[in-house]
Scaffold this active site. Structure first.
Site, mmCIF file in Angstrom:
data_model
loop_
_atom_site.group_PDB
_atom_site.id
_atom_site.type_symbol
_atom_site.label_atom_id
_atom_site.label_comp_id
_atom_site.label_asym_id
_atom_site.label_seq_id
_atom_site.Cartn_x
_atom_site.Cartn_y
_atom_site.Cartn_z
ATOM 1 N N ASN A 158 0.802 -1.221 0.000
ATOM 2 C CA ASN A 158 0.000 0.000 0.000
ATOM 3 C C ASN A 158 0.841 1.280 0.000
ATOM 4 O OD1 ASN A 158 0.788 -0.670 2.650
ATOM 5 N ND2 ASN A 158 -0.904 0.476 3.538
ATOM 6 N N GLU A 257 3.818 -4.191 12.539
ATOM 7 C CA GLU A 257 2.732 -3.213 12.422
ATOM 8 C C GLU A 257 1.720 -3.844 11.487
ATOM 9 O OE1 GLU A 257 0.244 -0.776 10.856
ATOM 10 O OE2 GLU A 257 2.022 -0.017 9.822
ATOM 11 N N CYS A 291 -3.176 1.353 6.602
ATOM 12 C CA CYS A 291 -3.513 0.687 7.863
ATOM 13 C C CYS A 291 -4.124 1.651 8.873
ATOM 14 C CB CYS A 291 -2.280 0.020 8.443
ATOM 15 S SG CYS A 291 -0.882 1.154 8.652
ATOM 16 N N GLU A 470 8.160 1.447 16.336
ATOM 17 C CA GLU A 470 9.289 1.998 15.605
ATOM 18 C C GLU A 470 9.094 3.504 15.524
ATOM 19 O OE1 GLU A 470 10.650 -0.111 12.101
ATOM 20 O OE2 GLU A 470 9.626 -1.947 12.754
#
Length: 489
Positions: A158, A257, A291, A470
């Protein structure tokens, strides 16, 4: 005259590997047309990449002074800027996203990622403690951070370049070597970055790219390899679970993630224009394929109709079309398979009694684009938190609008999910904004904005949305291992 096949090749131990098989197609999602062949890495090539990365560490990359590593990151940023439009073209071809987004977000953030982590790493210190001992003696404890080692970097389709550089910049800056496995659907920019890093003097083996799929392909071969010291992965929760199972027997650290089912809460005192602009971005940015995108919009009942009407107007004003046209705002979904998944959720919503306020179909954009994976921006009412389209991540340009009455009810509805990545709160009451944002069970909670990032801040999710953080010092902590030294004085 037949045009020669354009190959997107693997980059292993400082060299591009010559294709040794038929490869697989690179497809433009906007048109459905193949524009290149991708060289699929077999198990042996993945092994060469991992061993080449290990050799780079032993040959001095891990011991390179911080000032030299951060200088290399800055040169990489400069070189991406010099080849900016090449990266833009590669990202648009892979993803079908509008050229304006590729310029303003994806490639611009790649530059910022390298520069930000150069600054963070250059300024990083080490913690130390002086311990008082009996009799007046003392001990000095200080931590020495060392590279984690060979890191598998697995990135999704994405935001491929943005997320690739988000991981590669701190990993390299901390002295690691990386083996990158980009999505099979977006292979181009990871390969282009290999050229840039070679141009700025990164030693052979410190950056490797292996193309392929997940199971029985490069992804599986990489995560199974015993020479991997850690895995950083962005992608679906299901794939993250599989990666965790694969590395668990070797007890390798992971940074994940994963997916999201993010909520927005709109209170009746929110600035309507500001809120509608923010929701339009958070629901439809990158065709909902982020996301962090919002798929659940909870609106206080007294302003529900106004917000719904305004968001419908905004959705209908989006322009779907040729990604290379400046006025295009919205691109296609990444593939026919992903569009089928999203359409299945549209059918589930209809079965659950949803009212479609706008969208819900496949647009007709003309013969040049009708082979692409297009879908109309879609908004629903009439669903509840019990319905699958409200509970499961869809990852498309869709959202459910649901009314609420009280602050406590809004918090309860927003937190009623197995995911915990992001949220946004829209209100002009500053105290309520702080209060509600802090009550969200998420890694990132915005107030009167969305996707506003300081790259020094921690990034990640809770629950099915991931493990670890992160960004800034959090990245340094993942990509290094501390050794504590204790000296009796």
């Amino acid at each position: 005259m037949t045009q020669p096949v354009r190959w997107i090749r693997n980059f292993v131990d400082g060299e591009f590997a010559e294709p040794d098989g038929p490869g697989f197609p690179a497809v433009d999602p906007a048109t459905g047309a193949e524009f290149a062949r991708v060289h699929e890495a077999g198990r042996e090539l993945v092994h060469r990449a991992v061993t080449g990365a290990r050799a780079a560490l032993h040959n001095g990359w891990a011991d390179t002074p911080v000032r030299e590593r951060t200088a290399l990151l800055r040169r990489a940023a400069d070189r991406i800027e010099a080849r900016f439009e090449e990266f833009v073209a590669a990202e648009v071809a892979d993803t079908g996203k509008p050229v304006t987004q590729a310029r303003e977000l994806d490639v611009a953030r790649a530059v910022a990622n390298f520069r930000t982590f150069a600054d963070v790493i250059a300024a990083a210190g080490q913690e130390s403690f002086v311990t008082d001992l009996p009799g007046g003696a003392q001990a000095l404890n200080y931590a020495v951070r060392k590279p984690l080692g060979v890191v598998a970097v697995i990135v999704p389709w994405n935001l491929p370049l943005l997320l690739l550089t988000w991981k590669v910049a701190p990993a390299l800056g901390c002295g690691n070597a990386v083996v990158v496995k980009p999505s099979d659907q977006t292979p181009s920019t990871a390969t282009l970055l290999a050229e840039v890093l070679a141009e700025v003097g990164l030693p052979a083996g410190a950056y490797n790219v292996v193309h392929g799929f997940g199971g029985d392909s490069a992804g599986q071969y990489l995560t199974e390899h015993p020479g991997i010291d850690g895995v950083t992965f962005t992608g679906s929760s299901a794939t993250g679970t599989q990666v965790m199972r694969t590395v668990a027997p070797r007890v390798r650290p992971v940074s994940f993630e994963l997916g999201g089912k993010n909520a927005a809460i709109v209170f009746d005192d929110a600035d309507l224009d500001e809120t509608l602009a923010g929701l339009t971005r958070s629901v439809f940015a990158n065709t909902g394929q982020v996301c962090l995108c919002t798929e659940r919009v909870y609106v206080q009942r007294s302003v529900f109709d106004d917000v719904a009407a305004g968001l419908v107007e905004q959705a209908r004003g989006l322009r779907l079309g040729d990604p290379l046209t400046e006025r295009t705002t919205t691109g296609p979904l990444i593939s026919p398979e992903h569009r089928r998944k999203v359409l299945d959720y549209l059918a589930l919503a209809e079965e659950a009694g949803a009212k479609t306020l706008t969208g819900g179909g496949i647009p007709e954009l003309g013969p040049e684009l009708d082979g692409g994976s297009w879908l109309e921006p879609t908004l629903w009412t009439g669903l509840t938190n019990k319905d699958r389209p409200v509970r499961e991540e869809i990852f498309g340009p869709v959202a459910a609008l649901i009314p609420f009455d009280t602050e406590d009810e809004a918090i309860s509805l927003a937190n009623d999910t197995e995911y915990g990545l992001a949220s946004s709160v829209w209100t002009q009451d500053l105290r309520r904004g702080h209060r509600v944002a802090q009550a969200m069970h998420v890694g990132m909670s915005w107030v009167n904005t969305w996707f506003l990032r300081d790259l020094r801040s921690p990034f990640g999710g809770m629950g099915l949305s991931g493990i670890g953080r992160e960004g800034g010092a959090s990245s340094l902590h993942f990509y290094t291992e501390p050794t504590n030294v204790c000296v009796r004085l």
